[in-house]
Write an enzyme that holds these catalytic residues in place. Structure first.
Site, mmCIF file in Angstrom:
data_model
loop_
_atom_site.group_PDB
_atom_site.id
_atom_site.type_symbol
_atom_site.label_atom_id
_atom_site.label_comp_id
_atom_site.label_asym_id
_atom_site.label_seq_id
_atom_site.Cartn_x
_atom_site.Cartn_y
_atom_site.Cartn_z
ATOM 1 N N GLN A 1 0.824 -1.205 0.000
ATOM 2 C CA GLN A 1 0.000 0.000 0.000
ATOM 3 C C GLN A 1 0.855 1.252 0.000
ATOM 4 O OE1 GLN A 1 -1.247 0.933 4.420
ATOM 5 N NE2 GLN A 1 -1.350 -1.273 4.069
ATOM 6 N N ARG B 1 -3.278 11.063 3.003
ATOM 7 C CA ARG B 1 -4.258 11.662 3.912
ATOM 8 C C ARG B 1 -5.247 12.464 3.074
ATOM 9 N NH1 ARG B 1 0.520 11.797 6.548
ATOM 10 N NH2 ARG B 1 0.528 10.769 8.580
ATOM 11 N N GLU C 1 -4.255 3.423 0.252
ATOM 12 C CA GLU C 1 -4.900 3.632 1.548
ATOM 13 C C GLU C 1 -5.175 5.122 1.705
ATOM 14 O OE1 GLU C 1 -3.714 3.710 6.270
ATOM 15 O OE2 GLU C 1 -2.496 2.499 4.912
ATOM 16 N N ASN D 1 -8.762 11.816 8.860
ATOM 17 C CA ASN D 1 -8.830 12.234 10.257
ATOM 18 C C ASN D 1 -10.135 12.997 10.427
ATOM 19 O OD1 ASN D 1 -6.169 11.326 11.284
ATOM 20 N ND2 ASN D 1 -5.455 12.647 9.639
ATOM 21 N N ARG E 1 9.748 20.146 -1.283
ATOM 22 C CA ARG E 1 9.349 18.973 -2.072
ATOM 23 C C ARG E 1 9.591 17.690 -1.289
ATOM 24 N NH1 ARG E 1 8.249 20.456 -7.345
ATOM 25 N NH2 ARG E 1 8.966 22.541 -7.855
ATOM 26 N N HIS F 1 4.035 11.604 -6.604
ATOM 27 C CA HIS F 1 2.789 11.185 -7.241
ATOM 28 C C HIS F 1 2.623 9.678 -7.137
ATOM 29 C CE1 HIS F 1 5.800 10.625 -10.464
ATOM 30 N NE2 HIS F 1 5.028 9.604 -10.838
ATOM 31 N N LYS G 1 7.868 18.267 -22.603
ATOM 32 C CA LYS G 1 8.798 17.492 -23.422
ATOM 33 C C LYS G 1 8.452 16.012 -23.454
ATOM 34 C CE LYS G 1 12.594 20.692 -22.711
ATOM 35 N NZ LYS G 1 13.898 20.918 -22.116
ATOM 36 N N MET G 2 7.811 15.513 -22.412
ATOM 37 C CA MET G 2 7.470 14.088 -22.352
ATOM 38 C C MET G 2 6.051 13.898 -22.870
ATOM 39 S SD MET G 2 9.261 12.861 -18.819
ATOM 40 C CE MET G 2 9.283 11.123 -19.252
ATOM 41 N N GLU H 1 -0.019 10.263 -12.028
ATOM 42 C CA GLU H 1 0.504 10.094 -13.386
ATOM 43 C C GLU H 1 -0.370 9.092 -14.124
ATOM 44 O OE1 GLU H 1 4.602 8.903 -15.770
ATOM 45 O OE2 GLU H 1 4.565 8.783 -13.581
#
Length: 184
Positions: free
Chosen positions: A34, A38, A100, A104, A123, A127, A157-158, A173
């Site tokens: 998993q 949150r 998962e 809360n 950072r 993803h 570019k991708m 993604e």
């Protein structure tokens, strides 16, 4: 003498492999079961992951004393989910690559509450990835459903992969595994 670096400045293939060890035999039955996110509002998140992405809620667990709930989702046939509680829990926690969602209690009513998705400073988490048969068809459907895009398939570019956001802003993604070789 310094080891040659690939154009990216990252590790060479050889250097990456040299950092890795062969799996200890005692780990042969381990699996990545998993990843947890949150969520602020489970109603919005469950709707998104089931209706938009086609996942199935395979287990829900409430912890009243600690005031939180867990929702496990996967790409499983709901008819395969055991009915008996203990068997259902063991089955759900033995699936590969489940999501998962942790809620809360009370966050859904708190206007100041939000979670950091890891894609802005500082950072961290980036993803999750969902493999689809056709990225363009999937994205056309996501557009029709009003899903928020970070990157459409022909942006940047991708080419041929996309990023969408869930209700909490987590990036997802969207990729076709058979087409990824042309991008990597």
């Amino acid at each position: 003498m310094a080891e040659p670096q690939p154009p990216s400045g990252g590790l060479t293939d050889e250097a990456a492999l040299s950092c890795c060890s062969d799996a200890d035999p005692s780990t042969k039955d381990f699996l990545l079961q998993q990843t947890m996110l949150r969520v602020k509002d489970p109603k919005k998140s469950l709707d998104f992951y089931t209706r938009v992405l086609g996942m199935t809620l395979i287990q829900k667990c409430d912890f009243p004393i600690m005031k939180f709930s867990l929702y496990f989702l996967a790409y499983e046939d709901k008819n395969d989910i055991p009915k008996e509680k203990d068997e259902k829990i063991a089955w759900a926690l033995s699936r590969k690559a489940t999501l998962e969602l942790t809620h809360n209690w009370g966050t859904e009513d708190d206007e100041t509450q939000s979670y950091h998705n890891g894609n802005s400073d500082p950072r961290g988490f980036g993803h999750i990835g969902i493999a689809v048969p056709d990225v363009y068809s999937a994205c056309k459907r996501f557009e029709e459903l009003g899903v928020k895009f970070v990157k459409k398939p022909d942006d940047g570019k991708m080419k041929g992969l996309a990023f969408i956001q869930d209700p909490d802003g987590y990036w997802i993604e969207i990729l076709n595994p058979n087409k990824m070789a042309t991008l990597m």
